[in-house]
Design an enzyme around this catalytic site. Structure first.
Site, PDB file in Angstrom:
ATOM      1  CD  GLU A 153      -2.508   3.904  -6.141  1.00 22.23           C
ATOM      2  OE1 GLU A 153      -2.695   3.248  -5.096  1.00 22.23           O
ATOM      3  OE2 GLU A 153      -2.254   5.122  -6.133  1.00 22.23           O
ATOM      4  CB  SER A 167      -0.932  -0.002   1.205  1.00 24.27           C
ATOM      5  OG  SER A 167      -0.196  -0.187   2.380  1.00 24.27           O
ATOM      6  CG  ASN A 210      -3.041   3.796   0.829  1.00 23.74           C
ATOM      7  OD1 ASN A 210      -4.229   3.874   1.109  1.00 23.74           O
ATOM      8  ND2 ASN A 210      -2.422   2.638   0.703  1.00 23.74           N
ATOM      9  CG  HIS A 262      -2.576  -0.363  -3.786  1.00 24.89           C
ATOM     10  ND1 HIS A 262      -2.793   0.949  -3.462  1.00 24.89           N
ATOM     11  CD2 HIS A 262      -2.872  -1.068  -2.665  1.00 24.89           C
ATOM     12  CE1 HIS A 262      -3.189   1.032  -2.211  1.00 24.89           C
ATOM     13  NE2 HIS A 262      -3.250  -0.176  -1.713  1.00 24.89           N
TER      14      HIS A 262
END
Ligand code: 3HC
Length: 394
Positions: free
Chosen positions: A152, A119, A191, A140
């Protein structure tokens, strides 16, 4: 396109990734360190597939075929043998990931793509232990992978465009949408924004400016996010978000973890999985905290969202992602009702900058408005009210 895929790690993300991959017709080898973990993962996949059957989204035959396509093993070499794509989803520990990638490098052929679901850990550093960094890429997924539409794709310094193209094609076959994070920055796109948002919520509560329920109510009922930010933290796991936040904080101070969040983490209050986080849980699988709508007006949304807008501006200014892709990322990766840049245009870029300056004067340099936002204000690009902000308005 790929005959066989291996997923390394059968935890929350690993089992969800194996599930979605198997649902879309791939044979998947799911690998973890114990039979017990693997059997637990299979049970969770079965639960999820049955839910879909219950809801008429899947036939019983499709459920059986998907389950049959998932093979489990505790033997890494067996899992990756003949796999053309590997998706690693082990805990967020850089040394552990490097150790695994070093083994994967020796166990796989030159063409195999080595993906990591990290992440926020640096893709380039993970790739550095392999002989084929051009084949190492971030893939991701978002929790829960079976329901969340975004993947992602994250480029390391040496990831080749051919690898990115192959993964983009693969993501399409999962009926998911992708965005490409072009630089290996801490937190990547989603994130980096999410951590700024969640940590600000936690700072606001820590500083006594609002309560957990007031922040969550504002976010859920006024900003119309699918979950409150504390509710989401409990759902994703405070341990997961803490380590992602810490990776960003340690690498470039793109976020600062609040003491409230730290306290939960240190006490092992990880959220739903441990029965207590910001809320408490009785153990039902799909249990939601009760957030009263009548508390929604107690805190201004701009106070909560300004650092996340600042993070978004940082990503744009550093050419990590295009603005449309950034908005797509939060809409599909976090199920925001609209893009964060669209929201900022509505609130007013000048208002966001004022909020950031006020926080900067009280709490320090972390809140300094990004030069992109300052420039927009100087050029009177304040959003909808001036018919131009991040976007143009007729
Ligand atoms: N498989 C199948 N069904 C599932 C499921 C799963 N894995 N998880 C939940 N469900 C079911 C529930 O049991 C419930 O079924 P029921 O109606 O029979 O009770 C149903 O799906 C959920 O229905 P709801 O109407 O209550 O829920 P929503 O419509 O709100 O959708 C959600 C659920 C998609 C999770 C939504 O709340 C959401 O988008 N939340 C935000 C999630 C998010 O932001 N995820 C990303 C986090 S960040 C991340 O993962 C990155 C990492 O690196 C940290």
């Amino acid at each position: 396109m790929f005959e066989k895929i291996a997923v390394i790690g059968a935890g929350t993300m690993g089992h969800g990734i194996a599930e979605i991959v198997a649902l879309k017709g791939y044979v998947v080898f799911m690998c973890d360190v114990s039979e017990e973990i693997l059997q637990g993962a299979i049970k969770k996949i079965e639960w999820s597939l049955r839910k879909m059957v219950e809801k008429g989204k899947l036939s019983h035959d499709d459920l059986t075929s998907a389950l049959n396509r998932i093979k489990t093993t505790t033997n890494l070499a067996e899992a990756v043998k003949d796999s053309e794509l590997i998706i690693e989803a082990v805990p967020e520990n850089l040394e552990l990931k490097k150790e695994i990638f070093s083994k994967l490098d020796k166990m796989t052929c030159a063409e195999t793509i080595l993906g990591t679901n990290t992440s926020s850990l640096p893709i380039s550093e993970i790739a550095s232990v392999t002989s084929k960094p051009d084949k190492v890429v971030g893939i991701h997924f978002f929790n829960p992978p079976v329901l969340m539409p975004l993947v992602e794709i994250v480029c390391g310094d040496k990831t080749s465009s051919q690898t990115v193209d192959r993964v983009l094609t693969f993501v399409k076959t999962l009926d998911k949408q992708a965005i490409v994070c072009r630089k290996d920055v801490p937190g990547f796109v989603v994130n980096r924004i999410l951590e700024a948002l969640i940590q600000e919520a936690a700072w606001i509560v820590y500083r006594g400016e609002a309560s957990i329920l007031e922040v969550d109510s504002a976010v859920k009922y006024r900003a119309k996010l699918p979950m409150g930010l504390f509710e989401l933290s409990d759902y994703v796991g405070i341990d997961v978000l803490y380590s992602a936040g810490k990776a960003i904080q340690d690498r470039d101070k793109g976020v600062i973890i609040s003491p409230l969040f730290e306290e939960c983490y240190k006490n092992g209050w990880y959220g739903k999985k441990s029965g207590k986080g910001f809320y408490t849980y009785t153990g039902d699988f799909w249990e939601k905290p009760k957030i009263p709508p009548e508390l929604a007006d107690k805190v201004r949304l701009e106070e909560i969202f300004a650092p996340a807008v600042n993070a978004a501006a940082w990503l744009l200014r550093n050419k990590v992602v295009e603005k449309e892709e950034l908005d797509k990322a939060v809409m599909l990766g976090l199920n925001f009702p609209e893009g964060i840049l669209q929201m900022a245009d509505k609130w007013g870029i000048d208002v966001i900058v004022q909020v950031l300056r006020s926080k900067q004067s009280r709490y320090g340099e972390y809140y300094r408005p990004d030069p992109l936002l300052e420039e927009m204000v100087a050029n009177n690009r304040l959003g909808i009210k001036t018919r131009g902000g991040f976007y143009e308005y007729a």
